[in-house]
Design an enzyme around this catalytic site. Sequence first.
Site, PDB file in Angstrom:
ATOM      1  N   CYS A 142       6.502   8.597   3.153  1.00  0.00           N
ATOM      2  CA  CYS A 142       6.252   8.874   1.734  1.00  0.00           C
ATOM      3  C   CYS A 142       5.645  10.272   1.550  1.00  0.00           C
ATOM      4  O   CYS A 142       6.341  11.252   1.816  1.00  0.00           O
ATOM      5  CB  CYS A 142       5.410   7.758   1.134  1.00  0.00           C
ATOM      6  SG  CYS A 142       5.609   7.664  -0.639  1.00  0.00           S
ATOM      7  N   HIS A 152       7.032   2.789   2.873  1.00  0.00           N
ATOM      8  CA  HIS A 152       5.898   2.514   3.773  1.00  0.00           C
ATOM      9  C   HIS A 152       6.224   1.312   4.663  1.00  0.00           C
ATOM     10  O   HIS A 152       6.003   0.175   4.241  1.00  0.00           O
ATOM     11  CB  HIS A 152       4.663   2.145   2.953  1.00  0.00           C
ATOM     12  CG  HIS A 152       4.087   3.247   2.139  1.00  0.00           C
ATOM     13  ND1 HIS A 152       3.032   4.007   2.554  1.00  0.00           N
ATOM     14  CD2 HIS A 152       4.421   3.710   0.912  1.00  0.00           C
ATOM     15  CE1 HIS A 152       2.735   4.900   1.629  1.00  0.00           C
ATOM     16  NE2 HIS A 152       3.559   4.736   0.616  1.00  0.00           N
ATOM     17  N   GLU A 192       4.526   0.472   7.229  1.00  0.00           N
ATOM     18  CA  GLU A 192       3.225  -0.035   7.711  1.00  0.00           C
ATOM     19  C   GLU A 192       2.564  -0.987   6.722  1.00  0.00           C
ATOM     20  O   GLU A 192       1.630  -1.694   7.094  1.00  0.00           O
ATOM     21  CB  GLU A 192       2.302   1.145   8.059  1.00  0.00           C
ATOM     22  CG  GLU A 192       1.595   1.826   6.889  1.00  0.00           C
ATOM     23  CD  GLU A 192       2.504   2.676   5.997  1.00  0.00           C
ATOM     24  OE1 GLU A 192       3.711   2.785   6.283  1.00  0.00           O
ATOM     25  OE2 GLU A 192       1.992   3.196   4.987  1.00  0.00           O
TER      26      GLU A 192
HETATM   27  N1  GLN Z   1       3.910  10.433  -5.152  1.00  0.00           N
HETATM   28  C1  GLN Z   1       3.218  10.916  -3.990  1.00  0.00           C
HETATM   29  C2  GLN Z   1       3.455  12.425  -3.796  1.00  0.00           C
HETATM   30  O1  GLN Z   1       4.276  12.968  -4.444  1.00  0.00           O
HETATM   31  C3  GLN Z   1       3.661  10.147  -2.740  1.00  0.00           C
HETATM   32  C4  GLN Z   1       3.311   8.685  -2.880  1.00  0.00           C
HETATM   33  C5  GLN Z   1       3.051   7.953  -1.586  1.00  0.00           C
HETATM   34  O2  GLN Z   1       2.804   8.570  -0.547  1.00  0.00           O
HETATM   35  N2  GLN Z   1       3.036   6.631  -1.644  1.00  0.00           N
HETATM   36  O3  GLN Z   1       2.790  13.036  -3.013  1.00  0.00           O
END
Ligand code: GLN
Length: 212
Positions: free
Chosen positions: A78, A171, A173
């Site tokens: 992410c 994610h 995890e």
């Molecule tokens: N929206 C976040 C970003 O742009 C990422 C979200 C996440 O890591 N769950 O950094």
Amino acid sequence: MKIGVLALQGAYREHVDTLHAIGVEAVEVRLPAHLALVDGLILPGGESTTMRKLIDRWGLREPMLRLAHSGAPIFGTCAGMIVLAREIDGDEPPIVPVLDVTVERNAFGRQLDSFEAELVVPVLGSTPVHGVFIRAPVISRTGPDVDVLARLDDGRIVAVRERNVIATAFHPELAGETRFHRLVATMAAEHADPGEGSGRRHHPTRRAGRAP
Ligand code: GLN
């Protein structure tokens, strides 16, 4: 063999717990010196703008680039994927660009802030991965050396690999999924001590302490 988890911000605890669950020693990385202790690195989810600031404040950008270029496995989830991307849509400069993709932040908009999806990830076997997406990015472009590992049903790319660098928009995890971490651990063990047949020489100091 130890795997670092970037622990500046975000959901790093869950990665440490996942590594422990598969019997791998984890190092929380907050300073450049911590990177010298690890054979691979995981970048958690969180907020990539905040991570950018903290990576710069603690001087982690150059040593993270060096670790990636050494061939050690790097796995970003992410926000961690955004950190690794060579291009971030919307003219933000890249952070630690080691993955030849373009990412679009918060790609699912307000209507669908967070959701879960079953994903087919052939490199991990036939059991689908339960992906948890939280204000997730998507990959809108992949370079020629990037393998797509998973797509949503609509075709959007949500997991990739380029040699030693793996990234997921979701994610694993948070869903008790351990197969990505096992893959990273296998790659880290190989990086730490390349075995016969890999075409690389054994690391002399790591061999020295071993029983005959
Ligand atoms: N929206 C976040 C970003 O742009 C990422 C979200 C996440 O890591 N769950 O950094």
